[in-house]
Scaffold this motif. Structure first.
Motif, short mmCIF file in Angstrom:
data_model
loop_
_atom_site.label_atom_id
_atom_site.label_comp_id
_atom_site.label_asym_id
_atom_site.label_seq_id
_atom_site.Cartn_x
_atom_site.Cartn_y
_atom_site.Cartn_z
N PRO A 113 -3.09 -6.98 9.44
CA PRO A 113 -3.40 -6.13 8.28
C PRO A 113 -3.27 -4.64 8.57
N ASP A 114 -3.45 -4.24 9.82
CA ASP A 114 -3.35 -2.82 10.16
C ASP A 114 -1.92 -2.30 10.13
N ARG A 115 -0.93 -3.21 10.10
CA ARG A 115 0.47 -2.79 10.16
C ARG A 115 1.14 -2.75 8.78
N ILE A 116 0.49 -3.34 7.78
CA ILE A 116 1.09 -3.46 6.45
C ILE A 116 0.36 -2.57 5.46
N ALA A 117 1.09 -1.63 4.86
CA ALA A 117 0.50 -0.73 3.88
C ALA A 117 0.41 -1.41 2.52
N ARG A 118 1.56 -1.65 1.90
CA ARG A 118 1.60 -2.40 0.65
C ARG A 118 2.56 -3.58 0.82
N LEU A 119 2.26 -4.67 0.13
CA LEU A 119 2.95 -5.93 0.36
C LEU A 119 3.54 -6.45 -0.95
N ILE A 120 4.83 -6.81 -0.91
CA ILE A 120 5.48 -7.41 -2.07
C ILE A 120 6.00 -8.78 -1.67
N LEU A 121 5.58 -9.79 -2.42
CA LEU A 121 5.94 -11.18 -2.15
C LEU A 121 6.74 -11.70 -3.34
N ILE A 205 -5.86 -11.65 2.84
CA ILE A 205 -4.98 -10.47 2.76
C ILE A 205 -5.71 -9.33 2.05
N LYS A 206 -5.71 -8.17 2.71
CA LYS A 206 -6.40 -7.00 2.16
C LYS A 206 -5.43 -5.94 1.62
N ALA A 207 -4.17 -6.00 2.02
CA ALA A 207 -3.20 -5.00 1.56
C ALA A 207 -3.00 -5.11 0.05
N PRO A 208 -2.84 -3.98 -0.63
CA PRO A 208 -2.45 -4.05 -2.05
C PRO A 208 -1.17 -4.88 -2.17
N THR A 209 -1.19 -5.88 -3.04
CA THR A 209 -0.11 -6.87 -3.09
C THR A 209 0.45 -7.02 -4.49
#
Length: 265
Positions: A113-121, A205-209
């Motif tokens: 989680p520390d490496r991912i800012a925002r996540l698009i799936l 998952i905590k990143a804005p997704t």
């Protein structure tokens, strides 16, 4: 012509990648579908690189990356991304993955989680069973000498009938990518999907997704996108009219969704 470079992952596998855009821009990693290579994003890179430093890579077993023998795992595919970021001294990045790339994105969101800012799936799922289906696909792809039937099946799963009805440059390009994929690379990634079940863990998952799905997707169904969005806290969901390769079937809508989400306050 894309400037391809290579780095060597922790297990000795060489991974091909390209990095485009100004060094001062935030990094956006684009991750591919199974049976394609990083050129599947060619139509989006020009616009995306105006706002992001775009990092693309060929998954192991695909494109210009090495093709180790045997089963791969989502854990290994995810670590390939982290080791690539480490090699480029990139501490944190946005991540957009489609299909197999979306599986990798889910793993990254859970485990790093520390490496991912925002996540698009996009056009993905946390689970695609039963495992016996993948066992059959692995046996089939390793046995065939001609990948034409396999490529035709992918085209039917990836694109609407309207794009398959006559000559279509996009379909031809993607079909060529399938034909160029080493069978054992395809088999290795099939095994990774067979052995992966992220249905419960993606709740971490905590990143804005942002979850993007195709209303007519035949493999990673719209209901799979809805399931992901309902499980990840605070996730946003966009369902577009289309099948699986929404970045090329609905390019304007896809690009708008990606850039809007990544640049929102």
């Amino acid at each position: 012509m894309t400037d391809l470079r290579h780095f060597t992952a922790g297990d000795g596998c060489r991974i091909a990648y390209s990095l485009e855009g100004a060094k001062n821009l935030p990094v956006l990693v684009l991750s591919n579908s199974i049976a394609t290579n990083l050129s599947m994003w060619d139509g989006q890179v020009k616009e995306l690189s105006k706002q992001f430093r775009v990092l693309r890579y060929d998954s192991r077993g695909h494109g210009k990356s090495d093709t180790p023998i045997g089963a791969y795992s989502i854990d290994r595919l995810g670590r390939d991304v982290i080791e690539l970021l480490d090699s480029l001294e990139i501490a944190r990045a946005h991540f957009c993955g489609l299909s197999l790339g979306g599986w990798v994105g889910q793993w990254l969101g859970v485990h790093t989680p520390d490496r991912i800012a925002r996540l698009i799936l996009s056009n993905t799922t946390p689970y695609l069973g039963p495992p016996s289906n993948f066992d059959e696909q692995i046996r089939t792809v390793l046995a065939v000498e001609d990948m034409s039937d396999t490529a035709d099946q992918f085209m039917r799963n990836w694109f609407p009938a309207s794009m398959l009805a006559g000559p279509n440059e996009i379909v031809d390009t993607f079909r060529a990518m399938v034909l160029a994929t080493p069978p054992r690379g395809l088999a290795g990634c099939y095994a990774a999907l067979r052995d992966s079940d992220l249905r419960r863990t993606i709740a971490l998952i905590k990143a804005p997704t942002l979850v993007i799905g195709g209303k007519d997707d035949k493999v990673t169904l719209a209901s799979h996108s809805e399931e992901i969005a309902a499980t990840i806290p605070g996730a946003k969901l966009i369902l577009l009219p289309g099948v699986h390769m929404l970045n090329v079937e609905q390019p304007a809508e896809f690009l708008s969704a990606v850039t809007g989400f990544l640049t929102a306050a």
